[in-house]
Design a protein around this motif. Sequence first.
Motif, PDB file in Angstrom:
ATOM      1  N   GLU A 190       0.923  -1.252  -0.051  1.00  0.00           N
ATOM      2  CA  GLU A 190      -0.065  -0.054  -0.133  1.00  0.00           C
ATOM      3  C   GLU A 190       0.958   1.135  -0.026  1.00  0.00           C
ATOM      4  OE1 GLU A 190      -3.649   0.413  -0.037  1.00  0.00           O
ATOM      5  OE2 GLU A 190      -3.381  -1.488  -0.710  1.00  0.00           O
ATOM      6  N   PHE A 191       1.976   1.448   0.852  1.00  0.00           N
ATOM      7  CA  PHE A 191       2.790   2.580   0.951  1.00  0.00           C
ATOM      8  C   PHE A 191       3.474   2.737  -0.482  1.00  0.00           C
ATOM      9  CE2 PHE A 191       2.600   1.643   5.735  1.00  0.00           C
ATOM     10  CZ  PHE A 191       1.866   2.756   6.045  1.00  0.00           C
ATOM     11  N   TRP A 192       3.890   1.535  -0.985  1.00  0.00           N
ATOM     12  CA  TRP A 192       4.725   1.435  -2.238  1.00  0.00           C
ATOM     13  C   TRP A 192       3.794   2.251  -3.364  1.00  0.00           C
ATOM     14  CZ3 TRP A 192       7.261  -3.680  -4.071  1.00  0.00           C
ATOM     15  CH2 TRP A 192       8.079  -3.573  -5.222  1.00  0.00           C
ATOM     16  N   GLU A 193       2.582   1.646  -3.369  1.00  0.00           N
ATOM     17  CA  GLU A 193       1.642   2.108  -4.448  1.00  0.00           C
ATOM     18  C   GLU A 193       1.356   3.601  -4.270  1.00  0.00           C
ATOM     19  OE1 GLU A 193      -2.593   1.110  -6.057  1.00  0.00           O
ATOM     20  OE2 GLU A 193      -1.473  -0.721  -5.433  1.00  0.00           O
ATOM     21  N   ARG A 194       1.088   3.947  -3.121  1.00  0.00           N
ATOM     22  CA  ARG A 194       0.428   5.207  -2.690  1.00  0.00           C
ATOM     23  C   ARG A 194       1.362   6.363  -2.100  1.00  0.00           C
ATOM     24  NH1 ARG A 194      -4.878   2.849  -0.327  1.00  0.00           N
ATOM     25  NH2 ARG A 194      -6.240   2.413  -2.352  1.00  0.00           N
ATOM     26  N   GLY A 195       2.395   5.887  -1.360  1.00  0.00           N
ATOM     27  CA  GLY A 195       3.196   6.866  -0.587  1.00  0.00           C
ATOM     28  C   GLY A 195       2.617   6.914   0.736  1.00  0.00           C
ATOM     29  N   TYR A 196       3.432   7.610   1.619  1.00  0.00           N
ATOM     30  CA  TYR A 196       3.181   7.386   3.042  1.00  0.00           C
ATOM     31  C   TYR A 196       1.761   8.505   3.453  1.00  0.00           C
ATOM     32  CZ  TYR A 196       3.278   8.453   8.055  1.00  0.00           C
ATOM     33  OH  TYR A 196       3.055   8.644   9.427  1.00  0.00           O
ATOM     34  N   ARG A 197       1.865   9.699   2.764  1.00  0.00           N
ATOM     35  CA  ARG A 197       0.930  10.660   3.183  1.00  0.00           C
ATOM     36  C   ARG A 197      -0.550  10.101   2.539  1.00  0.00           C
ATOM     37  NH1 ARG A 197       5.393  14.827   1.949  1.00  0.00           N
ATOM     38  NH2 ARG A 197       6.047  15.297   3.740  1.00  0.00           N
ATOM     39  N   ALA A 198      -0.391   9.669   1.539  1.00  0.00           N
ATOM     40  CA  ALA A 198      -1.705   9.153   0.749  1.00  0.00           C
ATOM     41  C   ALA A 198      -2.251   8.063   1.200  1.00  0.00           C
ATOM     42  CB  ALA A 198      -1.516   9.224  -0.949  1.00  0.00           C
ATOM     43  N   THR A 199      -1.423   7.266   1.866  1.00  0.00           N
ATOM     44  CA  THR A 199      -2.133   5.997   2.395  1.00  0.00           C
ATOM     45  C   THR A 199      -2.662   6.349   3.640  1.00  0.00           C
ATOM     46  OG1 THR A 199      -0.520   4.821   1.249  1.00  0.00           O
ATOM     47  CG2 THR A 199      -1.753   3.745   3.011  1.00  0.00           C
ATOM     48  N   SER A 200      -3.938   6.151   3.794  1.00  0.00           N
ATOM     49  CA  SER A 200      -4.802   6.667   5.283  1.00  0.00           C
ATOM     50  C   SER A 200      -4.748   5.208   6.133  1.00  0.00           C
ATOM     51  CB  SER A 200      -6.161   6.879   4.905  1.00  0.00           C
ATOM     52  OG  SER A 200      -6.855   6.012   4.417  1.00  0.00           O
ATOM     53  N   VAL A 201      -5.124   5.424   7.341  1.00  0.00           N
ATOM     54  CA  VAL A 201      -5.386   4.283   8.131  1.00  0.00           C
ATOM     55  C   VAL A 201      -6.520   3.529   7.726  1.00  0.00           C
ATOM     56  CG1 VAL A 201      -5.905   3.311  10.637  1.00  0.00           C
ATOM     57  CG2 VAL A 201      -4.209   5.401  10.354  1.00  0.00           C
ATOM     58  N   ALA A 202      -7.388   4.023   7.155  1.00  0.00           N
ATOM     59  CA  ALA A 202      -8.674   3.435   6.616  1.00  0.00           C
ATOM     60  C   ALA A 202      -8.102   2.719   5.548  1.00  0.00           C
ATOM     61  CB  ALA A 202      -9.608   4.324   6.153  1.00  0.00           C
ATOM     62  N   ASP A 203      -7.323   3.065   4.323  1.00  0.00           N
ATOM     63  CA  ASP A 203      -6.723   2.179   3.590  1.00  0.00           C
ATOM     64  C   ASP A 203      -5.982   0.870   3.968  1.00  0.00           C
ATOM     65  OD1 ASP A 203      -7.454   4.021   1.537  1.00  0.00           O
ATOM     66  OD2 ASP A 203      -5.539   5.191   1.804  1.00  0.00           O
ATOM     67  N   LEU A 204      -5.562   1.286   5.038  1.00  0.00           N
ATOM     68  CA  LEU A 204      -4.572  -0.044   5.671  1.00  0.00           C
ATOM     69  C   LEU A 204      -5.517  -0.999   6.211  1.00  0.00           C
ATOM     70  CD1 LEU A 204      -1.578   1.948   7.201  1.00  0.00           C
ATOM     71  CD2 LEU A 204      -1.389   0.405   5.429  1.00  0.00           C
ATOM     72  N   VAL A 205      -6.603  -0.554   6.725  1.00  0.00           N
ATOM     73  CA  VAL A 205      -7.683  -1.309   7.530  1.00  0.00           C
ATOM     74  C   VAL A 205      -8.336  -2.246   6.499  1.00  0.00           C
ATOM     75  CG1 VAL A 205      -9.856  -1.404   8.635  1.00  0.00           C
ATOM     76  CG2 VAL A 205      -7.941   0.017   9.761  1.00  0.00           C
ATOM     77  N   LYS A 206      -8.532  -1.505   5.175  1.00  0.00           N
ATOM     78  CA  LYS A 206      -9.336  -2.104   4.106  1.00  0.00           C
ATOM     79  C   LYS A 206      -8.483  -3.210   3.473  1.00  0.00           C
ATOM     80  CE  LYS A 206     -11.769  -1.095  -0.269  1.00  0.00           C
ATOM     81  NZ  LYS A 206     -12.035  -0.134  -1.328  1.00  0.00           N
ATOM     82  N   ALA A 207      -7.256  -2.761   3.249  1.00  0.00           N
ATOM     83  CA  ALA A 207      -6.199  -3.798   2.563  1.00  0.00           C
ATOM     84  C   ALA A 207      -5.894  -4.943   3.459  1.00  0.00           C
ATOM     85  CB  ALA A 207      -4.907  -3.071   2.221  1.00  0.00           C
ATOM     86  N   THR A 208      -5.708  -4.666   4.602  1.00  0.00           N
ATOM     87  CA  THR A 208      -5.195  -5.721   5.657  1.00  0.00           C
ATOM     88  C   THR A 208      -6.296  -6.513   6.260  1.00  0.00           C
ATOM     89  OG1 THR A 208      -4.929  -4.405   7.596  1.00  0.00           O
ATOM     90  CG2 THR A 208      -3.063  -4.535   6.070  1.00  0.00           C
ATOM     91  N   GLY A 209      -7.495  -5.861   6.258  1.00  0.00           N
ATOM     92  CA  GLY A 209      -8.735  -6.701   6.959  1.00  0.00           C
ATOM     93  C   GLY A 209      -8.609  -6.486   8.649  1.00  0.00           C
TER      94      GLY A 209
END
Length: 194
Positions: free
Chosen positions: A19-38
Amino acid sequence: MPRPREFEPEQVLDTAMREFWERGYRATSVADLVKATGVQPGSLYGAFAGGKRALFLASLERYSKLVVPEKLGALDDPGASLAEVRAYFDGLVRDLTTEEGRQGCLLVNSAVELAATDPEVAAVVRGHHARLRDAFTRALRVAARRGAIGPAVDVEGAARLLVATSQGLMVVGKVDPDRDTLEAIVHHAFAGLR
């Protein structure tokens, strides 16, 4: 009594790294991480004390351990020489001309996004640069002993130039992934080794 973890931290870390690789640190939200990781935020924070930032720094470390050696390939071998340095650059060009490869390198992306303002990220990136410089220096010393590069080549200076070229190539590849452009950059970097 705390509930047992219902996820594998290494799998979560791999997913977060992507996720960080694709979007970068700032553009990756905690919600993105929750959605991606479950994995819910509380569990993420429990596994990675320090939250998103700790997860990001762990992702950089994981990338350094898993992805970088794969990209370095034979360049990391003690007997590597000029052919392995060239193979590394040819691999970069090949990667950068693919859709997935245009993501670039997580470490280069992080350097561009954060290193000027984040000392911890800058330190990780400096470590990556040192690793590349050491690999290039070793290989160029072998190449010099074999007569594969000119006797007047400053091996340490050339290794530093190759680090800068490799990092710049990945930035150029994100903007202009034209094979001819990327190959011209590599060609001119190697021209100074004769």
